[in-house]
Design an enzyme around this catalytic site. Structure first.
Site, PDB file in Angstrom:
ATOM      1  CB  CYS A  74      -8.219 -10.668   2.720  1.00 56.18           C
ATOM      2  SG  CYS A  74      -7.113  -9.398   2.184  1.00 56.18           S
TER       3      CYS A  74
ATOM      4  CD  GLN B 203      -3.038  -0.893   0.330  1.00 56.13           C
ATOM      5  OE1 GLN B 203      -3.250   0.207  -0.171  1.00 56.13           O
ATOM      6  NE2 GLN B 203      -3.771  -1.942   0.053  1.00 56.13           N
TER       7      GLN B 203
END
Lengths: 448, 94
Positions: free
Chosen positions: A372, A226
């Protein structure tokens, strides 16, 4: 004669079965009306939702797509073919991409290994490294807010009789450096702390952690999926030994990532993919040239655009937060407000139920919890590690702002969120009680 | 890029390039890309408007020219695969 009859019967049966199966398949697929609306999972929306989920994935930048297309069209060679032009031009492209990725993080191209994504890079870093040094090093330190692949790899190591310490985080999501220093033992092989968290967006003090690891002589791995292209990363300054990078978080294609592996002092890992010895023997398998070219182009773009994007995204984040806070109270930002990547805003709305809020926000593509773990009903483990209470954890929404987000989209998102939250709060008996001044914690709920 | 050796571009050339980029940007089928291309063009030209060194001006000019080529190609690619339903931002609210 008999066999012809049998064949015809079989054909009839299978074709009616096929008809049945396509019917059920059609029910599950979204139906795109004649340019009017989309109907999917029982929800009708008039157009494609505005996208505010940049932490899950980013759209591919058109300049990246432009760089990739030739390698799908005429330059389709395998970069490992040594005997003809197709192989040579493909190899040249891969090496150019390697340089582009390396220059974004101030590394040497020889230290970049292309993988299928940050998850694979994390697996190689954690399991591969510890397996290589298993004779002398038995201990791994990581945090409770890491990405699932890091936590799962660590759990796998625990099953192989390694010791793993999962460091807790403070209520603002940052790692406590003293606790980290105390946790390092003589047989610690690896410290793994992600640079920017995907759920709450906090930026960990990577430079300080790198300094601690260097003085204690421990390898430092960071998951920078990220962080790449968004906050400046310098592997020399931050003393990083291993770093996982992901393509589709920097406006590149999905399915590609990289692993940075320091050469001085040398870091060695046991490969997880065995085969023909490609990528210095660390990751065998044909390097996917178009994906890698896209990743390289995305990294080069990110280096050029980082300053411009950061300024703009910071402004958009303030616009979003101030817009929501102007109309609503009981809005909590999860994670540190100062040490945060501006493109990630994780908000909890008090007295509102998270799933119903998401159901009402169908014109905005946001997520609650990370992509996720969104299949399970559990509140996010990251928020739990922050000490956020269950009811607030359930109601958290993550807004992801990116390069292509416009001011109008932010304004519309504010409008829709405020409208939905007010609607839900109006229906909520808990909110009524709060408005009357009752302290919810002091209520004794009677058993029926 | 042999034309770069001819010296710094004239004001007319710069303006013409700016207008071409904006015109091309307006043709993108995707809402987000379209808005980004328009915005980035304006901000990019505005950021570089006070450059005085001719070699710096030539280099950003040729960079912008190659961006125009990329934009023209991608407008075609995006329109070939444009989704039938537009973004909610493009639909007029009743």
């Amino acid at each position: 004669m008999v066999s012809k009859l049998l064949l015809r019967k079989l054909h009839q049966n299978t074709s009616s079965l096929r008809r049945l199966s396509t019917a059920t398949a059609a029910a599950a697929l979204p139906t795109y009306g004649s340019g009017e609306e989309i109907s999917m999972k029982g929800v009708k929306i008039s157009g494609r939702p505005l996208y505010l989920d940049m932490q899950a994935t980013c759209p591919v930048d058109p300049r990246v797509l432009d760089a990739m297309l030739p390698y799908y069209l005429s330059r389709f060679g395998n970069p490992h073919s040594r005997t003809h032009l197709y192989g040579w031009e493909s190899d040249l492209a891969v090496e150019k991409a390697r340089e582009q990725v390396a220059s974004l993080i101030n590394a040497s191209p020889k230290e970049i290994i292309f993988t299928s994504g940050a998850t694979e890079s994390n697996n190689i870093s954690i399991k591969g490294l510890m397996h290589f040094y298993r004779d002398k090093k038995k201990h791994v330190i990581t945090t409770q807010t890491e990405h699932k692949c890091v936590l799962d790899s660590s759990r796998h190591l625990q099953q192989e009789a390694f010791d793993v310490t999962y460091l807790p985080v403070e209520s603002d999501g940052l790692v406590n450096l003293d606790k980290l220093r105390d946790a390092i033992r003589a047989d610690t092989g690896l410290v793994s702390v992600m640079a920017v968290n995907n759920e709450i967006g906090v930026v960990q003090p990577v430079e300080e952690i790198g300094r601690i690891c260097k003085e204690k002589g421990v390898f430092f791995h960071t998951d920078a999926a990220q962080a790449l292209g968004k906050v400046p990363i310098d592997v020399e300054k931050m003393n990083i030994s291993l770093m996982s990078l992901s393509g589709h978080k920097v406006y590149g294609p999905k399915g590609v990532g990289a692993l940075y592996m320091r050469r001085r002092p040398r870091v060695r890992v046991e490969p997880q993919m065995n085969g023909g010895g490609q990528e210095r023997g660390i990751r065998s398998g044909t390097v996917p040239t178009p994906l890698v070219v896209g990743f390289g182009a995305a990294c080069e773009l990110a280096a050029k655009e980082m300053e411009y994007d950061e300024k703009r995204i910071k402004g958009l984040q303030e616009r979003l937060l101030n817009g929501i806070r102007a109309k609503l109270d009981g809005v909590v930002v999860n994670g540190s407000v100062e040490k945060r990547y501006p493109g990630n805003l994780n908000l909890s709305f008090a007295y509102v139920e998270g799933e119903s809020l998401l159901m009402g926000l169908k014109e905005v593509a946001v997520s609650s919890g990370s992509a996720c773990t969104s299949a399970s009903l559990e509140p996010s483990y990251v928020l739990r590690a922050l000490g956020v209470e269950e009811d607030m954890a359930h109601t958290s929404i993550r807004f992801g702002i990116g390069r292509f987000t416009t001011e109008e989209e932010i304004d519309r998102a504010v409008e829709l969120t405020v409208h939905q939250v007010e609607k839900l709060r109006e229906m909520s008996p808990l909110y009524e009680m709060v408005k009357e001044g009752i302290d919810l914690k002091s209520i004794q709920w009677a058993q029926h | 890029m042999a034309a770069a050796g001819a010296g710094a571009p004239t004001k007319a050339e710069v303006l013409s390039l700016f207008r071409s980029l904006l015109r091309t940007a307006r043709e993108f089928a995707d809402y987000n890309i379209r808005e980004y291309a328009k915005r980035r063009t304006k901000d990019g030209f505005r950021h570089n408007k006070n450059l005085s060194d001719p070699s710096a001006i030539s280099s950003v000019f040729s960079d912008a020219k190659s961006q125009l080529e990329i934009a023209k190609r991608q407008v075609v690619v995006y329109s070939l695969h444009a989704p039938k339903v537009k973004s909610v931002m493009e639909i007029k609210q009743a």
